[in-house]
Write a protein that holds these residues in place. Structure first.
Motif, PDB file in Angstrom:
ATOM      1  N   PRO A  96       0.841  -1.202   0.000  1.00  0.00           N
ATOM      2  CA  PRO A  96       0.000   0.000   0.000  1.00  0.00           C
ATOM      3  C   PRO A  96       0.879   1.256   0.000  1.00  0.00           C
ATOM      4  O   PRO A  96       1.977   1.265   0.569  1.00  0.00           O
ATOM      5  CB  PRO A  96      -0.789  -0.090   1.304  1.00  0.00           C
ATOM      6  CG  PRO A  96      -0.725  -1.525   1.703  1.00  0.00           C
ATOM      7  CD  PRO A  96       0.586  -2.044   1.168  1.00  0.00           C
ATOM      8  N   PHE A  97       0.387   2.302  -0.627  1.00  0.00           N
ATOM      9  CA  PHE A  97       1.125   3.555  -0.718  1.00  0.00           C
ATOM     10  C   PHE A  97       1.569   4.056   0.660  1.00  0.00           C
ATOM     11  O   PHE A  97       2.696   4.513   0.827  1.00  0.00           O
ATOM     12  CB  PHE A  97       0.269   4.620  -1.409  1.00  0.00           C
ATOM     13  CG  PHE A  97       0.931   5.956  -1.503  1.00  0.00           C
ATOM     14  CD1 PHE A  97       1.934   6.183  -2.437  1.00  0.00           C
ATOM     15  CD2 PHE A  97       0.584   6.985  -0.644  1.00  0.00           C
ATOM     16  CE1 PHE A  97       2.567   7.410  -2.525  1.00  0.00           C
ATOM     17  CE2 PHE A  97       1.209   8.229  -0.726  1.00  0.00           C
ATOM     18  CZ  PHE A  97       2.199   8.434  -1.667  1.00  0.00           C
ATOM     19  N   CYS A  98       0.708   3.912   1.642  1.00  0.00           N
ATOM     20  CA  CYS A  98       1.028   4.404   2.987  1.00  0.00           C
ATOM     21  C   CYS A  98       2.177   3.630   3.641  1.00  0.00           C
ATOM     22  O   CYS A  98       2.703   4.057   4.655  1.00  0.00           O
ATOM     23  CB  CYS A  98      -0.208   4.392   3.881  1.00  0.00           C
ATOM     24  SG  CYS A  98      -0.866   2.746   4.169  1.00  0.00           S
ATOM     25  N   GLU A  99       2.586   2.529   3.032  1.00  0.00           N
ATOM     26  CA  GLU A  99       3.697   1.750   3.578  1.00  0.00           C
ATOM     27  C   GLU A  99       5.002   1.936   2.805  1.00  0.00           C
ATOM     28  O   GLU A  99       5.989   1.255   3.073  1.00  0.00           O
ATOM     29  CB  GLU A  99       3.327   0.265   3.602  1.00  0.00           C
ATOM     30  CG  GLU A  99       2.233  -0.069   4.582  1.00  0.00           C
ATOM     31  CD  GLU A  99       1.868  -1.539   4.578  1.00  0.00           C
ATOM     32  OE1 GLU A  99       2.610  -2.365   3.993  1.00  0.00           O
ATOM     33  OE2 GLU A  99       0.824  -1.876   5.162  1.00  0.00           O
ATOM     34  N   VAL A 100       5.013   2.884   1.856  1.00  0.00           N
ATOM     35  CA  VAL A 100       6.254   3.154   1.131  1.00  0.00           C
ATOM     36  C   VAL A 100       7.169   3.904   2.086  1.00  0.00           C
ATOM     37  O   VAL A 100       6.829   4.972   2.582  1.00  0.00           O
ATOM     38  CB  VAL A 100       5.984   3.991  -0.139  1.00  0.00           C
ATOM     39  CG1 VAL A 100       7.293   4.379  -0.814  1.00  0.00           C
ATOM     40  CG2 VAL A 100       5.098   3.204  -1.110  1.00  0.00           C
ATOM     41  N   ASP A 101       8.332   3.319   2.350  1.00  0.00           N
ATOM     42  CA  ASP A 101       9.223   3.914   3.350  1.00  0.00           C
ATOM     43  C   ASP A 101      10.130   4.999   2.755  1.00  0.00           C
ATOM     44  O   ASP A 101      10.241   5.139   1.544  1.00  0.00           O
ATOM     45  CB  ASP A 101      10.056   2.835   4.041  1.00  0.00           C
ATOM     46  CG  ASP A 101      10.916   2.031   3.067  1.00  0.00           C
ATOM     47  OD1 ASP A 101      11.085   2.465   1.911  1.00  0.00           O
ATOM     48  OD2 ASP A 101      11.418   0.979   3.467  1.00  0.00           O
ATOM     49  N   THR A 102      10.776   5.739   3.626  1.00  0.00           N
ATOM     50  CA  THR A 102      11.618   6.847   3.186  1.00  0.00           C
ATOM     51  C   THR A 102      12.842   6.367   2.426  1.00  0.00           C
ATOM     52  O   THR A 102      13.339   7.069   1.541  1.00  0.00           O
ATOM     53  CB  THR A 102      12.066   7.711   4.376  1.00  0.00           C
ATOM     54  OG1 THR A 102      12.705   6.883   5.335  1.00  0.00           O
ATOM     55  CG2 THR A 102      10.899   8.426   5.015  1.00  0.00           C
ATOM     56  N   GLN A 103      13.338   5.198   2.742  1.00  0.00           N
ATOM     57  CA  GLN A 103      14.498   4.659   2.016  1.00  0.00           C
ATOM     58  C   GLN A 103      14.175   4.518   0.530  1.00  0.00           C
ATOM     59  O   GLN A 103      14.986   4.852  -0.314  1.00  0.00           O
ATOM     60  CB  GLN A 103      14.931   3.313   2.602  1.00  0.00           C
ATOM     61  CG  GLN A 103      16.104   2.674   1.897  1.00  0.00           C
ATOM     62  CD  GLN A 103      17.380   3.494   1.993  1.00  0.00           C
ATOM     63  OE1 GLN A 103      17.585   4.244   2.947  1.00  0.00           O
ATOM     64  NE2 GLN A 103      18.246   3.368   1.015  1.00  0.00           N
ATOM     65  N   PHE A 104      12.978   4.025   0.210  1.00  0.00           N
ATOM     66  CA  PHE A 104      12.595   3.858  -1.189  1.00  0.00           C
ATOM     67  C   PHE A 104      12.321   5.201  -1.849  1.00  0.00           C
ATOM     68  O   PHE A 104      12.697   5.436  -2.980  1.00  0.00           O
ATOM     69  CB  PHE A 104      11.351   2.970  -1.313  1.00  0.00           C
ATOM     70  CG  PHE A 104      10.892   2.816  -2.743  1.00  0.00           C
ATOM     71  CD1 PHE A 104      11.485   1.894  -3.574  1.00  0.00           C
ATOM     72  CD2 PHE A 104       9.884   3.618  -3.254  1.00  0.00           C
ATOM     73  CE1 PHE A 104      11.096   1.767  -4.886  1.00  0.00           C
ATOM     74  CE2 PHE A 104       9.476   3.489  -4.564  1.00  0.00           C
ATOM     75  CZ  PHE A 104      10.086   2.560  -5.398  1.00  0.00           C
ATOM     76  N   SER A 105      11.654   6.078  -1.147  1.00  0.00           N
ATOM     77  CA  SER A 105      11.186   7.316  -1.768  1.00  0.00           C
ATOM     78  C   SER A 105      12.145   8.496  -1.633  1.00  0.00           C
ATOM     79  O   SER A 105      11.831   9.592  -2.068  1.00  0.00           O
ATOM     80  CB  SER A 105       9.832   7.711  -1.170  1.00  0.00           C
ATOM     81  OG  SER A 105       9.951   7.924   0.212  1.00  0.00           O
TER      82      SER A 105
END
Length: 108
Positions: A96-105
């Protein structure tokens, strides 16, 4: 897309990596305009852009192929559909979008 140029690029890749013969590949631009394809393509070539994402619902709604499979090679095209480089899918994660972490983004 200039299919002839893309195939020529792939054949040059195979000349260097003959064990890749028979592997699947695709050719595509990143972004939704030729200007963005140029910018993102250059970031990929420089090693700055190393990940991408998309909405799973969009894949399903547009009946696009399933998410990328591990090992898939992609010939990255610039805004004029010229080959820039070849990348390989090394990880696929569906979340889910809300679980995209800062490392990835994170931004460089």
């Amino acid at each position: 897309m200039n299919t002839k140029e893309v195939e020529k690029y792939w054949q040059a890749y195979l000349a260097v990596f003959p064990n890749a013969s028979g592997e699947k590949y695709e050719a595509s631009q990143f972004g939704d305009s030729s200007t963005l394809a140029d910018k993102l393509g250059n970031l990929i070539v420089k090693g700055i852009k190393t990940a991408t994402c998309s909405a799973l619902w969009e894949w399903k709604a547009e009946a696009i192929e399933p998410p990328k499979e591990l090992g898939l090679k992609t010939i990255v095209l610039d805004g004029e559909n010229n080959p820039l480089c070849i990348i390989e899918t090394t990880e696929v994660t569906i979340r889910p979008f809300c679980e995209v972490d800062t490392q990835f983004s994170k931004l460089p």
